[in-house]
Design an enzyme around this catalytic site. Structure first.
Site, PDB file in Angstrom:
ATOM      1  N   ASP A  88       0.862  -1.181   0.000  1.00  0.00           N
ATOM      2  CA  ASP A  88       0.000   0.000   0.000  1.00  0.00           C
ATOM      3  C   ASP A  88       0.898   1.230   0.000  1.00  0.00           C
ATOM      4  O   ASP A  88       2.103   1.133   0.266  1.00  0.00           O
ATOM      5  CB  ASP A  88      -0.885  -0.035   1.247  1.00  0.00           C
ATOM      6  CG  ASP A  88      -1.766   1.190   1.362  1.00  0.00           C
ATOM      7  OD1 ASP A  88      -2.295   1.641   0.340  1.00  0.00           O
ATOM      8  OD2 ASP A  88      -1.911   1.714   2.478  1.00  0.00           O
ATOM      9  N   ASP A 109      -1.159  -0.933   6.199  1.00  0.00           N
ATOM     10  CA  ASP A 109      -1.355  -0.418   7.553  1.00  0.00           C
ATOM     11  C   ASP A 109      -2.803  -0.141   7.904  1.00  0.00           C
ATOM     12  O   ASP A 109      -3.099   0.203   9.046  1.00  0.00           O
ATOM     13  CB  ASP A 109      -0.570   0.884   7.729  1.00  0.00           C
ATOM     14  CG  ASP A 109      -1.228   2.054   7.013  1.00  0.00           C
ATOM     15  OD1 ASP A 109      -1.636   1.867   5.843  1.00  0.00           O
ATOM     16  OD2 ASP A 109      -1.331   3.144   7.597  1.00  0.00           O
ATOM     17  N   ASP A 121      -6.423  -2.633   3.701  1.00  0.00           N
ATOM     18  CA  ASP A 121      -5.352  -3.528   3.255  1.00  0.00           C
ATOM     19  C   ASP A 121      -5.531  -4.951   3.765  1.00  0.00           C
ATOM     20  O   ASP A 121      -4.752  -5.840   3.394  1.00  0.00           O
ATOM     21  CB  ASP A 121      -3.992  -2.999   3.721  1.00  0.00           C
ATOM     22  CG  ASP A 121      -3.710  -1.602   3.211  1.00  0.00           C
ATOM     23  OD1 ASP A 121      -4.009  -1.347   2.022  1.00  0.00           O
ATOM     24  OD2 ASP A 121      -3.192  -0.762   3.974  1.00  0.00           O
TER      25      ASP A 121
END
Length: 1448
Positions: free
Chosen positions: A385, A967, A971
């Site tokens: 990400d 995080d 995700d």
């Protein structure tokens, strides 16, 4: 029976004030896997699901058949029982921990309504349909609907840390009933009605329900009215909730299912290795069975063997089963336990790695599973990400576009990186946030002296920041440090004036507040004309120092004083529990902590009741009396709790500029803003605008009618507010893709829109996150009333409520008027570029999956060194499927001709709109054929589902090991889909961490996690597996060779217990230590040498070919062990004339086998420590002890056999020779192979050793030179001090043995003086000698500073000895000549020894120890000599002294 089991019922129907018609599940929670009755059968079933355990169980059963084997059945059963018991105990301990945790949770205290009052009970007593009273800071015992909260409008604040890891507070809303329904226990007792809601489900953020009480009509219930189990109540005195889900039907328990099972490639290989070993076992057994049949056929004439032609076949069949039992150790029974122990140790190393500890957040790396350790060393794809993973997720308002004009002059990190790529080498980010002097000048200009353009600009800017200060869901709080100080002052003030106002902070005390709670006379913004607004970065919990002195220097527009919200006209905006008090209270009574247990007369109720009243009296009071006091009047800094860092940064930015959100008052947002901005809001209304204070600031209240919240489908949020003039306005902000189509063509200037879009592209190119701001004035009350009716109907719907609500919400978000756009910087994390560069050098392909725009994603790629100028970048975007297919086919054709070594030089960028088609069944093969050949792939504008689909496409269609790192909650699908999931504990909560396999605090730690821990773990575990099979083949096949001498009868030359203990005791410990502590290079070097990772990434350490090579090596060693033994022991005759027996021979071979496999492992050690040596020695000692035990008669047939072995010289010669014979040929072949075709790790390791040795040699030479220089300098200084002493004193004390030294100094001084001016006086000569010494580089470490008692010569001799010991042979000869001239007494050994003897801790001894220690080195780990230079210390000599007469 739960309602979930009833027919086709769609909803749960719960009675209020009556007995439930359905027996719902209790609130008892059990997370244990077993019960006392099911533990043994379930655990055994799970363990025998492993094929290895089933195999050994069958072996044990075969051994129970009489006459089938000569081995003791117990020796096969006990190892299996041991392995099963170890696993069973481990599972039992884990389940006991879960049981203990469950008991604590079920026994937690809460207040439950019993029909008359709230009494203390336990969580396990809570039932569906109960009313519960939850006090501040308590956990919620079940999923409850909020019926009552004493705060304004029934709001309450909760913390969901236990649910999703997020620490920011969230606001929940009680059902909107008449307060009289719940204002006393009697009214609660009389409540009747029913509540309908969804059946229990795992959707955390969805709740659909309705409630109907007597005479109230039907009211809808949504997720905003529900608090889930395990959340915490914060900043709210108490709430009353109605229980709807309990126990395992609560949403958190519905989400507590097992994570997807993940198996590693090495585990799959291990299964293949087991099948290969089993295949070899079958072949050996078939061969032995055939040979046994042939043997019995050939010896049919030997009557005592009872062999006939008819039973030869039967003997062969029986021999097959016998050899199955005999050769069962080809598959090591202890291997699985060994792997578990090694993996557990590796997890401990990861968790305690100091170099993966983030001091700023106080977060360590955390391995949440031990099953995937080896996969960390085999990663080929990393899916990352962007926000919060590559960046800090600490948002900073940086630039904006208002009315088509760009504001903000700063340079972002991404922009600075782009400038450096374009040749501007000194380009650096400004790092000061928003800066624009032009905007400051416009806002400060006087209305009468401004041009029309300036007035229009100022109005546009006011609209822009009004939107930011209103269109949000932030909570305003008083920071704890400010609150505590304020309370302490208030407490003192209230004691002095007990009859003063009930306001917690009086106007007099406010003027004395410290800097954290600045006085109201301190302006929040400077009026300095030179100031430019600079915004501090804002984290997820944003603190806005509204009156901070630092802020005043950064420049705020308005006045020198802020109006106080205390005293007359003060209005409460937000309540906090620390200042909660009774409306009748005349003194401050701070809220007390309630703890975890309560009684009917709660201590909390006591703390909030009027002074002097008892708890029972307070209980009889109406609940409505508990009203929140004034809190937002606090003049100091405010803390904003935001649902996202972006929103917090925008609200903080508006506050810094002068549009300060102060909190909520009932249904209104209170905003302080400049008077010129408030004029338009009051214009045309009945309400008069308040008089501005001396700073030109007014306080405006926006009545919030509806909040249309952000979600992933809408990608925008809106606030519908009523302005002070009575008009209804919609403030909106969101992504440009959703906001631009909603803009009104009539109200939006095309040139302004185009300029804004151009600015947003520029912002995206700088790596900034953008949002579009817009507004709309609702034409009439009738239009709003009509829309409100449809919206309420959508809210009241039970089925498909969310989509209906979104649909109706979109109806009012139309014909919007463009205000501008924001640009927020999210800076890169520390070390991200270097980490990505190293990962790419290791051959790992890094993909970035982000929801940002294409330009932002590309520039982030360049900034973090994911993309380079040398790369050829291809972009796939758009919605034309035919064009996308054509582009992919062309790229596939191009890549077909490109060598694999060049793949890392290509990058592919795919936009989300094109990605959907690329991942379809029609295009998946073409897409993957292109993507897997690119070193970098960036997918932008992707949803969480698309992220998981991308990861799944690579995982399911290739043999590569994938890793996902993120995080945030978005995700989680990607993290769970990959082979290895890594969560970053950032600012988006802990959901990613909770779903991950490993968690780290910063992206840069991924480098060490993979290249150091991953590489070592994979290599170590591969070695554990290969060596375990190797040693078992060596040991077992000796019995195969013995079959040639016993007619393949299945007779073993080893005692049965030796066969069992070979794996369990004799050889298991060294390989465990190797698996825990071996390292081919230092971890710090491994993390910086990406080339070493290639062998793991390609899976070269453990392959079927490698496995076969190891077992062939084992077969050779078994052959050598057996036949060398036969050769050496065949004609051995004892002194009494007896030939030795089978047990004598078996003891010797067993000893040779254990020594051989242990030496083999020792040669594989790359790191040798005392632990390794100790474990190896103990393993050998264990064998000797067991052999001795059996020698003394435990097994009668073996009595004395081992003593006879030990008394034979040939036995000891055999033990010494056999490891060389076995190991030398394979190592010779390995040496030639490495010479002709060396492996990457061998080359790197040898190179590192050479470099380390060279550095060590250079460091050692440098240390010698430094010590020699220090010694020479000390000698020179000592002579100088002695000369000065002789110069200054006519008579002075001289220590015993120092006469020669003084004479030498006098002589040198005389000679030096004579050479200069022919001086003859010694005193003058010494003086001139001192001057001469001072001119040289004598140093100054203070050695030789002694008193009159002497000790000079001892110091000299000590330094001379050290110089002599530290010098090389060449240096010694040179030093000797100089020392002879420097020391007249250097030829007196007695004095030297006496001096050294008087100094047992002298530097000479230390130097010798350091010199020897500095050369100690392990293979792969060169010991670095870092011992600091020891200062030379002289000690006074206590020997007798005598006076030296002055010479004339």
């Amino acid at each position: 029976m739960s309602d979930s089991s009833k027919g086709e019922a769609s909803f749960r129907d719960i009675l209020i004030g009556g007995i439930q018609p359905v027996q719902y599940k209790s609130n008892v929670v059990s997370t244990t896997k077993y019960s006392p009755l099911t533990f043994v059968p379930m655990n055994l079933f799970q363990q025998f699901c492993r094929l290895a355990n089933v195999y050994f169980l069958l072996i044990a059963i075969l051994q129970l058949i009489p006459g089938l084997t000569t081995l003791n059945p117990v020796t096969s059963i006990l190892p299996l029982v041991f392995v099963i018991l170890v696993t069973m105990v481990k599972d039992l301990l884990e389940d006991l921990r879960r049981y203990s945790s469950d008991r604590k949770a079920n026994a937690k205290a809460t207040l439950i309504w019993n029909g008359e009052d709230f009494i203390e009970g336990q969580w396990k007593d809570v039932k569906v349909g109960d009313f519960v009273k939850i006090m501040c800071d308590d956990l919620i015992p079940a999923d409850v609907v909020i019926f009552y909260s004493p705060l304004d409008q029934g709001v309450c604040n909760i913390e969901t840390t236990n649910l999703d890891g997020e620490t920011n507070l969230k606001t929940k809303q009680a059902l909107q009933f008449d307060d009289k329904l719940l204002n006393s226990p009697d009214n609660i007792k009389n409540l009747e009605g029913h509540l309908q809601c969804d059946k229990p489900n795992p959707h955390l953020y969805v709740f659909n329900g309705s409630i109907e009480l007597q005479n109230t009509g039907v009211k809808t219930i949504d997720n905003n009215n529900v608090i889930l189990r395990s959340c915490s109540l914060r900043n709210t005195p108490y709430i009353i909730g109605f229980v709807v889900y309990t126990g395992h039907e609560t949403k958190i328990m519905k989400n507590s299912g097992k994570s997807p099972a993940k198996k590693t490639k090495l585990e799959n290989l291990l299964n293949i290795f087991v099948f290969i070993a089993f295949g070899f076992q079958i072949l050996f057994c078939l061969f032995c069975a055939i040979m046994c049949g042939i043997f019995y056929y050939r010896v049919k004439d030997h009557w005592y063997l009872k062999a006939t032609e008819e039973n030869a076949g039967a003997k062969g069949a029986i021999s097959f089963l016998t050899h199955i039992i005999l050769f069962n150790t080809l598959i090591p029974i202890s291997l699985y336990v060994t792997l578990e122990v090694v993996k557990l140790g590796q997890v401990i190393f990861i968790n305690n790695d100091q170099q993966m500890y983030d001091e700023k957040s106080d977060t360590r790396a955390n391995a949440r599973t031990s099953n995937l350790n080896e996969s960390l060393g085999m990663i080929e794809y990393v899916f990352s990400d962007k926000t919060g993973t590559l960046t800090q997720n600490v948002m900073e308002f940086f630039k904006c576009s208002i009315g088509g004009k760009m504001y903000g002059k700063g340079i972002s990190e991404i922009k600075a990186a782009e400038l450096r790529r374009n040749g501007i080498k000194d380009a650096k980010p400004t790092g000061r946030g928003f800066e624009d002097e032009e905007m400051m000048a416009i806002l400060k200009s006087e209305e009468g002296s401004s041009s029309e353009e300036s007035i229009q600009r100022r109005k546009e800017i006011a609209d822009f920041f009004t939107n930011l200060s209103v269109c949000h869901t932030c909570l305003a709080e008083i920071p704890k440090n400010s609150k505590n100080k304020s309370q302490s002052k208030n407490s003192a003030s209230s004691k002095e004036t007990p009859s003063s106002s009930t306001s917690p902070i009086s106007s007099t005390s406010s003027s004395q507040t410290t800097i954290e709670t600045n006085p109201i006379t301190e302006p929040p913004f400077s009026t300095s004309p030179a100031g430019s607004a600079s915004l501090a970065s804002v984290s997820q919990i944003v603190e806005v120092d509204a009156v901070d002195e630092s802020s005043s220097r950064q420049g705020n527009l308005y006045s020198k004083n802020l109006p106080s919200l205390t005293g007359e006209g003060a209005t409460p905006l937000l309540s906090t529990v620390s200042e909660y008090q009774s409306a009748e209270s005349q003194q401050q009574q701070p809220m007390m902590s309630t703890g975890t247990t309560f009684s009917a007369s709660s201590a909390v109720d006591q703390s909030i009741s009027p002074a002097g009243q008892s708890s029972s009296q307070s209980e009889q009071k109406s609940m409505a009396e508990y009203q929140p006091p004034d809190t937002i009047h606090h003049p100091g800094p405010l803390k904003y709790q935001a649902a996202s860092p972006d929103e917090g940064a925008l609200v903080a930015a508006a506050a810094k500029i002068g549009f300060e959100f102060r909190g909520k008052e009932k249904k209104s947002y209170v905003v302080r803003m400049p008077s010129f901005a408030a004029v338009e809001l009051f214009e045309g209304g009945d309400e008069q605008m308040p008089q501005p204070d001396e700073n030109g600031v007014v306080e405006v209240r926006f009545e919030v009618l509806y909040v249309l919240e952000f979600n992933s489908d809408r990608k925008r949020n809106s606030e519908i507010v009523r302005l002070p003039n009575g008009k209804i306005r919609v403030y909106s902000k969101g992504a440009d893709a959703t906001m631009v189509p909603l803009l009104s063509k009539e109200k939006t200037d095309e040139s302004v829109l185009q300029a804004t879009l151009d600015h947003m592209k520029e912002y995206a190119a700088e790596g900034l996150r953008t949002l579009v701001l817009a507004k709309r004035d609702v034409a009439s009350e009738a239009e709003f009333a009509e829309w409100e009716k449809r919206y309420q109907d959508a809210l009241n719907s039970i089925e498909d409520r969310q989509s209906k609500v979104d649909e109706v919400a979109a109806e009012i978000e139309v014909e919007l008027e463009l205000i501008g756009s924001t640009a927020i910087e999210d800076k890169l994390q520390e070390g991200v570029p270097d980490c990505i560069e190293v990962l790419r050098k290791a051959g790992i392909k890094v993909w970035v999956l982000t929801g940002d725009k294409q330009e932002t994603a590309i520039n982030i790629g360049f900034a973090c060194k994911l993309l380079t100028q040398e790369m050829q970048m291809m972009v796939i975007s758009g919605r034309d499927n035919d064009l996308i297919k054509k582009q992919m086919n062309e790229l596939a054709h191009v890549f077909a001709t490109i060598p694999a070594s060049h793949f890392m030089n290509y990058a592919l960028v795919i936009e989300g709109s094109a990605l959907s088609f690329c991942l379809s069944d029609e295009m998946i093969s073409e897409t993957l054929s292109v993507c897997v050949k690119c070193g970098v792939v960036i997918c932008c504008r992707v949803s969480p589902k698309q992220k998981a689909d991308v990861v799944g496409a690579i995982r399911d269609n290739s043999d590569s090991i994938t890793l996902s790192i993120g995080d945030g909650a978005n995700d989680v699908p990607m993290i769970q889909r990959a082979h290895v999931g890594v969560g970053i504990s950032g600012n988006e909560g802990m959901q990613a961490v909770l779903a991950s396999d490993y968690s780290i605090a910063q992206f840069r730690f991924l480098q060490r996690l993979l290249l150091a821990h991953g590489r070592m773990n994979y290599k170590r575990l591969s070695m554990v597996i290969l060596y375990s099979f190797y040693k078992n083949f060596v040991f077992t096949l000796t019995m195969f060779w013995f079959g040639w001498f016993n007619g393949f009868s299945g007779q073993s030359m080893y005692e049965s217990w030796f066969i069992s203990l070979f794996n369990l005791i004799f050889t298991v410990a060294p390989i465990v230590v190797h698996g825990l502590g071996d390292a081919e290079l230092r971890p710090n070097r491994m993390a910086k040498l990406p080339a070493t990772y290639a062998l793991g990434r390609l899976g070269r350490e453990a392959t079927p070919a490698t496995f076969v090579r190891w077992i062939v090596d084992g077969a050779w060693c078994s052959f050598a062990v057996f036949f060398v033994g036969v050769f050496m022991f065949e004609t051995l005759i004892q002194w009494d004339g007896r030939a030795e027996d089978m047990w004598y021979f078996g003891n010797a071979l067993c000893t040779g086998t254990i020594v051989t496999v242990t030496v083999k492992l020792c040669l594989e050690f790359n790191l040798v420590t005392w632990v390794h040596i100790l474990i190896v020695v103990l393993s050998l000692v264990a064998w000797v002890l067991v052999a001795i035990i059996f020698n003394v008669g435990v097994q009668p047939v073996m009595t004395g056999s081992f003593w006879r072995d030990c008394s034979s010289v040939i036995f000891w010669l055999y033990v010494l020779v056999i490891p060389v014979v076995c190991i030398a040929p394979p190592y010779a072949i390995s040496y030639l192979r490495n010479r002709l075709k060396p492996q990457v790790d061998e080359v790197i390791r040898e190179k590192e050793l050479i470099v380390r040795k060279q550095k060590m040699k250079e460091n050692y030479s440098k240390q010698l030179k430094e010590r020699q220089a220090a010694s020479d300098s000390s000698l020179k200084e000592a002579k100088q001090e002695l000369a000065e002493k002789m110069e200054g004193d006519d008579e002075f004390e001289v220590g015993r043995g120092e006469e020669e030294l003084v004479s030498d100094v006098r002589m040198e001084a005389q000679l030096a003086a004579n050479e200069q001016n022919g001086a003859s006086d010694v005193k003058v000569a010494c003086s001139e000698f001192v001057d001469q010494l001072k001119e040289g580089d004598s140093g100054s470490d203070g050695n030789g500073n002694v008193n009159k008692s002497g000790g000079y010569s001892n110091a000299y001799h000590e330094m001379a000895n050290m110089s002599d010991q530290l010098s090389t042979p060449t240096e010694k000869s040179a030093s000797a000549s100089s020392s002879t001239s420097a020391f007249a007494c250097s030829s007196q050994p007695n004095r030297d020894s006496r001096a050294n003897a008087s100094r047992p801790g002298s530097s000479s001894a230390s130097a010798s120890a350091s010199a020897s220690a500095s050369f100690s080195e392990y293979r792969g780990y060169a010991f670095t000599w870092t011992e600091p230079l020891r200062k030379l210390k002289t000690k006074s000599n206590s020997s007798s002294t005598k006076a030296l007469p002055k010479k004339k």
